[in-house]
Write a protein that holds these residues in place. Structure first.
Motif, PDB file in Angstrom:
ATOM      1  N   LEU A 164      56.849  40.722  25.227  1.00  0.00           N
ATOM      2  CA  LEU A 164      56.898  40.647  23.764  1.00  0.00           C
ATOM      3  C   LEU A 164      55.862  41.546  23.115  1.00  0.00           C
ATOM      4  CD1 LEU A 164      57.591  36.849  23.161  1.00  0.00           C
ATOM      5  CD2 LEU A 164      59.181  38.772  23.204  1.00  0.00           C
ATOM      6  N   LYS A 165      55.100  42.276  23.911  1.00  0.00           N
ATOM      7  CA  LYS A 165      54.146  43.263  23.393  1.00  0.00           C
ATOM      8  C   LYS A 165      54.708  44.655  23.657  1.00  0.00           C
ATOM      9  CE  LYS A 165      49.179  44.150  23.226  1.00  0.00           C
ATOM     10  NZ  LYS A 165      49.317  45.588  22.961  1.00  0.00           N
ATOM     11  N   GLY A 166      54.710  45.482  22.647  1.00  0.00           N
ATOM     12  CA  GLY A 166      55.232  46.833  22.795  1.00  0.00           C
ATOM     13  C   GLY A 166      54.204  47.785  23.381  1.00  0.00           C
ATOM     14  N   GLY A 167      54.680  48.960  23.793  1.00  0.00           N
ATOM     15  CA  GLY A 167      53.797  50.004  24.277  1.00  0.00           C
ATOM     16  C   GLY A 167      53.157  49.730  25.618  1.00  0.00           C
ATOM     17  N   VAL A 168      53.835  48.960  26.476  1.00  0.00           N
ATOM     18  CA  VAL A 168      53.238  48.616  27.777  1.00  0.00           C
ATOM     19  C   VAL A 168      53.957  49.297  28.948  1.00  0.00           C
ATOM     20  CG1 VAL A 168      52.315  46.414  26.971  1.00  0.00           C
ATOM     21  CG2 VAL A 168      54.638  46.496  27.911  1.00  0.00           C
ATOM     22  N   GLY A 169      54.912  50.174  28.670  1.00  0.00           N
ATOM     23  CA  GLY A 169      55.561  50.931  29.735  1.00  0.00           C
ATOM     24  C   GLY A 169      56.857  50.355  30.261  1.00  0.00           C
ATOM     25  N   LYS A 170      57.523  49.499  29.470  1.00  0.00           N
ATOM     26  CA  LYS A 170      58.778  48.900  29.930  1.00  0.00           C
ATOM     27  C   LYS A 170      59.825  49.975  30.233  1.00  0.00           C
ATOM     28  CE  LYS A 170      59.374  46.278  26.315  1.00  0.00           C
ATOM     29  NZ  LYS A 170      58.088  46.515  25.596  1.00  0.00           N
ATOM     30  N   ALA A 212      59.283  35.805  38.600  1.00  0.00           N
ATOM     31  CA  ALA A 212      58.570  36.566  37.570  1.00  0.00           C
ATOM     32  C   ALA A 212      57.500  37.419  38.239  1.00  0.00           C
ATOM     33  CB  ALA A 212      57.922  35.630  36.552  1.00  0.00           C
ATOM     34  N   GLY A 213      57.514  38.702  37.956  1.00  0.00           N
ATOM     35  CA  GLY A 213      56.509  39.602  38.505  1.00  0.00           C
ATOM     36  C   GLY A 213      55.790  40.329  37.393  1.00  0.00           C
ATOM     37  N   VAL A 214      54.488  40.496  37.536  1.00  0.00           N
ATOM     38  CA  VAL A 214      53.678  41.208  36.547  1.00  0.00           C
ATOM     39  C   VAL A 214      53.124  42.469  37.194  1.00  0.00           C
ATOM     40  CG1 VAL A 214      51.639  41.099  35.057  1.00  0.00           C
ATOM     41  CG2 VAL A 214      53.089  39.069  35.350  1.00  0.00           C
ATOM     42  N   ILE A 215      53.216  43.582  36.484  1.00  0.00           N
ATOM     43  CA  ILE A 215      52.733  44.847  37.018  1.00  0.00           C
ATOM     44  C   ILE A 215      51.866  45.552  35.989  1.00  0.00           C
ATOM     45  CG2 ILE A 215      54.888  45.995  36.333  1.00  0.00           C
ATOM     46  CD1 ILE A 215      54.444  47.853  38.794  1.00  0.00           C
ATOM     47  N   GLY A 216      50.693  46.005  36.411  1.00  0.00           N
ATOM     48  CA  GLY A 216      49.790  46.732  35.527  1.00  0.00           C
ATOM     49  C   GLY A 216      50.280  48.142  35.275  1.00  0.00           C
ATOM     50  N   GLY A 251      50.895  35.876  29.218  1.00  0.00           N
ATOM     51  CA  GLY A 251      50.932  34.419  29.335  1.00  0.00           C
ATOM     52  C   GLY A 251      51.820  33.785  28.287  1.00  0.00           C
ATOM     53  N   PHE A 252      51.746  34.284  27.049  1.00  0.00           N
ATOM     54  CA  PHE A 252      52.565  33.756  25.957  1.00  0.00           C
ATOM     55  C   PHE A 252      54.048  33.962  26.252  1.00  0.00           C
ATOM     56  CE2 PHE A 252      54.713  34.700  21.853  1.00  0.00           C
ATOM     57  CZ  PHE A 252      54.652  33.434  21.302  1.00  0.00           C
ATOM     58  N   PHE A 253      54.392  35.161  26.726  1.00  0.00           N
ATOM     59  CA  PHE A 253      55.791  35.459  27.012  1.00  0.00           C
ATOM     60  C   PHE A 253      56.312  34.610  28.167  1.00  0.00           C
ATOM     61  CE2 PHE A 253      58.785  38.070  29.611  1.00  0.00           C
ATOM     62  CZ  PHE A 253      59.884  37.901  28.796  1.00  0.00           C
ATOM     63  N   LEU A 254      55.551  34.520  29.259  1.00  0.00           N
ATOM     64  CA  LEU A 254      56.004  33.735  30.405  1.00  0.00           C
ATOM     65  C   LEU A 254      56.140  32.261  30.055  1.00  0.00           C
ATOM     66  CD1 LEU A 254      54.025  35.342  33.377  1.00  0.00           C
ATOM     67  CD2 LEU A 254      56.450  35.606  32.816  1.00  0.00           C
ATOM     68  N   GLN A 255      55.235  31.766  29.229  1.00  0.00           N
ATOM     69  CA  GLN A 255      55.304  30.370  28.816  1.00  0.00           C
ATOM     70  C   GLN A 255      56.586  30.093  28.043  1.00  0.00           C
ATOM     71  OE1 GLN A 255      52.294  29.065  25.968  1.00  0.00           O
ATOM     72  NE2 GLN A 255      52.106  27.129  27.060  1.00  0.00           N
ATOM     73  N   LEU A 300      46.123  35.061  36.028  1.00  0.00           N
ATOM     74  CA  LEU A 300      46.075  33.694  35.514  1.00  0.00           C
ATOM     75  C   LEU A 300      47.307  33.373  34.670  1.00  0.00           C
ATOM     76  CD1 LEU A 300      42.301  33.452  34.470  1.00  0.00           C
ATOM     77  CD2 LEU A 300      43.399  32.411  36.474  1.00  0.00           C
ATOM     78  N   ALA A 301      47.854  34.409  34.007  1.00  0.00           N
ATOM     79  CA  ALA A 301      49.032  34.194  33.155  1.00  0.00           C
ATOM     80  C   ALA A 301      50.229  33.714  33.957  1.00  0.00           C
ATOM     81  CB  ALA A 301      49.379  35.485  32.410  1.00  0.00           C
ATOM     82  N   LEU A 302      50.261  34.038  35.257  1.00  0.00           N
ATOM     83  CA  LEU A 302      51.390  33.622  36.091  1.00  0.00           C
ATOM     84  C   LEU A 302      51.489  32.110  36.227  1.00  0.00           C
ATOM     85  CD1 LEU A 302      51.189  36.298  38.936  1.00  0.00           C
ATOM     86  CD2 LEU A 302      52.944  36.121  37.168  1.00  0.00           C
ATOM     87  N   ALA A 303      50.405  31.411  35.930  1.00  0.00           N
ATOM     88  CA  ALA A 303      50.434  29.947  36.004  1.00  0.00           C
ATOM     89  C   ALA A 303      51.423  29.351  35.005  1.00  0.00           C
ATOM     90  CB  ALA A 303      49.038  29.382  35.759  1.00  0.00           C
ATOM     91  N   HIS A 304      51.787  30.126  33.975  1.00  0.00           N
ATOM     92  CA  HIS A 304      52.745  29.643  32.979  1.00  0.00           C
ATOM     93  C   HIS A 304      54.183  29.672  33.501  1.00  0.00           C
ATOM     94  CE1 HIS A 304      49.809  29.347  29.770  1.00  0.00           C
ATOM     95  NE2 HIS A 304      49.383  30.554  30.050  1.00  0.00           N
TER      96      HIS A 304
END
Length: 262
Positions: free
Chosen positions: A20-26, A206-210, A186-190, A231-235
């Motif tokens: 839900l945040k733009g400009g992150v390389g999707k 769900a996978g998170v990539i920097g 975290g907000f999006f995964l929740q 830590l956001a993956l806990a959601h």
């Protein structure tokens, strides 16, 4: 009534790339994955659900083809085509990506999405518009035509994003490694875990990539952001993973966007 079983039995793997945040390389991640899967001999369907159309421009112009003006995402969610129709309209990308086809998007799509959701809320549609994409991707024609579906979702809870999450087996969340971006993960995964997994129980991973890191070795700020993203993956109450590999910001990559791919 057999939606869950059809998703479990699907040989086609469906992956949404969202945040839900733009400009992150999707968009860059989707294009890169399409090129990779294609190079591995996979038949790939790429769906652009972001009205900005950045992925469409990147892939079509990168394949050195004329951009054109048709917005195929309208037809996909419009409820007027079946699975065979989707395979017929998906745009081929020539010799640059011979095994990849594209559902294009453009600037009028956001208005179309809004009107579509409004009609459903007013009960002017007979079907549940949240599952229109899933219905198409689970059709025998699409299942036979492709191996992987990659969906580029916009940074907002649009009709396209809702359809993507209701049709996917996995969601990948690219993020810049800083405190604000990690909070957004975290907000999006929740929200995705609470709202969309009950609708689609097969959305398991769900996978998170920097992304957009500055150099090969992380800076101290990026290391802190990496820990917050973990830590956001806990959601997410299911299978989740923080990818070790990261996508650096290369000027050459930026310059190549819309000029080359593959």
């Amino acid at each position: 009534t057999d939606f869950h079983k059809r998703m479990v039995d699907s040989l086609l793997r469906i992956i949404t790339i969202a945040n839900l945040k733009g400009g992150v390389g999707k968009t860059t991640l989707v294009a890169g994955l399409a090129g990779y899967f294609s190079s591995q001999g996979k038949r790939v369907l790429v769906i652009d659900f972001d009205y900005q159309g950045s992925l469409t421009r990147m892939m079509v112009l990168g394949a050195r083809l004329p951009l054109g003006s048709s917005i195929l995402a309208d037809a996909v969610l419009g409820g007027e085509i079946n699975g065979k129709g989707l395979t017929q309209i998906a745009r081929e990308l020539g010799t640059r990506l011979p095994k990849t086809r594209l559902i294009t998007c453009g600037q009028t799509f956001d208005g179309f999405e809004f009107r579509l959701m409004l009609r459903w809320l007013l009960r002017e549609t007979e079907d549940d518009v949240r599952f229109r994409l899933a219905n198409l991707l689970l059709s025998p024609e699409v299942q036979k035509e492709f191996d992987v579906v990659l969906i580029d979702a916009p940074p907002r809870l649009s009709t396209g994003l809702i359809n993507a999450l209701c049709a996917s087996h996995a969601v990948l969340v690219p993020t810049v490694l800083d405190a604000l971006s990690a909070d957004a993960v975290g907000f999006f995964l929740q929200r995705a875990n609470a709202i969309f997994r009950p609708l689609n129980p097969t959305l398991e991973f769900a996978g998170v990539i920097g992304t957009l890191t500055e150099v090969s070795n992380l800076t101290n700020v990026e290391k802190m952001g990496l820990e917050q993203a973990k830590l956001a993956l806990a959601h997410w109450h299911g299978k989740s993973h923080m990818f070790d590999h990261r996508i650096r910001h290369f000027r050459a990559l930026s310059r190549a966007a819309g000029r080359d791919i593959g």
